[in-house]
Scaffold this motif. Structure first.
Motif, mmCIF file in Angstrom:
data_model
loop_
_atom_site.group_PDB
_atom_site.id
_atom_site.type_symbol
_atom_site.label_atom_id
_atom_site.label_comp_id
_atom_site.label_asym_id
_atom_site.label_seq_id
_atom_site.Cartn_x
_atom_site.Cartn_y
_atom_site.Cartn_z
ATOM 1 N N LEU A 13 0.828 -1.209 0.000
ATOM 2 C CA LEU A 13 0.000 0.000 0.000
ATOM 3 C C LEU A 13 0.861 1.257 0.000
ATOM 4 N N SER A 14 1.957 1.226 0.752
ATOM 5 C CA SER A 14 2.865 2.389 0.763
ATOM 6 C C SER A 14 3.515 2.585 -0.602
ATOM 7 N N PHE A 15 3.926 1.487 -1.241
ATOM 8 C CA PHE A 15 4.502 1.584 -2.593
ATOM 9 C C PHE A 15 3.477 2.158 -3.567
ATOM 10 N N LEU A 16 2.228 1.728 -3.440
ATOM 11 C CA LEU A 16 1.164 2.254 -4.299
ATOM 12 C C LEU A 16 1.019 3.757 -4.098
ATOM 13 N N ARG A 17 1.036 4.199 -2.843
ATOM 14 C CA ARG A 17 0.955 5.637 -2.560
ATOM 15 C C ARG A 17 2.104 6.384 -3.215
ATOM 16 N N LEU A 18 3.300 5.817 -3.137
ATOM 17 C CA LEU A 18 4.462 6.467 -3.761
ATOM 18 C C LEU A 18 4.295 6.558 -5.275
ATOM 19 N N LEU A 19 3.784 5.502 -5.881
ATOM 20 C CA LEU A 19 3.591 5.500 -7.334
ATOM 21 C C LEU A 19 2.543 6.529 -7.780
ATOM 22 N N LEU A 20 1.591 6.831 -6.898
ATOM 23 C CA LEU A 20 0.534 7.775 -7.264
ATOM 24 C C LEU A 20 0.942 9.242 -7.125
ATOM 25 N N VAL A 21 2.085 9.519 -6.483
ATOM 26 C CA VAL A 21 2.536 10.909 -6.328
ATOM 27 C C VAL A 21 2.707 11.587 -7.692
ATOM 28 N N PRO A 22 3.501 11.003 -8.619
ATOM 29 C CA PRO A 22 3.630 11.686 -9.917
ATOM 30 C C PRO A 22 2.324 11.715 -10.713
ATOM 31 N N VAL A 23 1.474 10.730 -10.508
ATOM 32 C CA VAL A 23 0.170 10.728 -11.182
ATOM 33 C C VAL A 23 -0.642 11.936 -10.721
#
Length: 194
Positions: A13-23
């Protein structure tokens, strides 16, 4: 007790949050798809809550998770203040004030390392500040429109912003006092011992 596991549900879930930052940044600054950007912020808030809860409930607390969660929080705060300031939704001084607190705290890390620490435990005030800011930013983005909903979102967004910034800096000052107390009460750690 945190362990060395990497592949856990909370870490995913934390990795997903990180991936959504540039999005999020692309949505706000590129096509200005604010409704979808709001959904990304909501997903970030929900996964922020869930990763901590699941880590405790499932016994999946990990060292990497203890790093990923606050890093994701800080990156979201940075991304949002950059995006909102470039869109002229928030003033530039606010976009400087929030990251400046993190720079201030980052400057304390070398002092912590002299006592064998790399960070201090997160306390409730810091969590409350982050929560207030994570409520404020979607409201400010929603308040960039026109109409009654936008007006109300703007008012509540600024209320959360003021409280969030105040609490954010107050927590930072408390962390600085914790570092000062640690420096005065703990012996210096030698390189061989660390």
């Amino acid at each position: 007790m945190a362990d060395d596991r990497i592949l856990t549900i909370p870490n995913a879930l934390s990795f997903l949050r990180l991936l959504l930052v540039p999005v999020f940044l692309w949505l706000v600054l590129g096509p200005e798809l604010d409704e979808i950007a709001l959904l990304v912020l909501m997903a970030s808030g929900i996964t922020d809550y869930l990763d901590g809860k699941l880590a405790r409930d499932l016994g999946q607390m990990s060292k990497i998770g203890a790093i990923l969660d606050p890093v994701a929080d800080r990156l979201y705060i940075l991304a949002v203040v950059v995006g909102l300031s470039l869109r002229d939704i928030i003033p530039w001084w606010l976009a400087v004030l929030l990251p400046l607190r993190d720079v201030f705290l980052f400057g304390l890390v070398p002092f912590l390392r002299t006592r064998g620490y790399s960070s201090l435990p997160v306390h409730f005030l810091g969590k409350a500040a982050t929560a207030a800011l994570l409520y404020a930013f979607p409201l400010l983005l929603l308040g960039d429109g026109s109409g009654t909903v936008a007006d109300l979102a703007n008012v509540f967004g600024w209320a959360f912003t003021i409280w969030g910034v105040g609490l954010y800096w107050w927590a930072g000052i408390l962390y600085a006092f914790q570092v000062q107390r640690l420096l005065s009460t703990m012996p210096r750690v030698t390189r061989a011992a660390s």
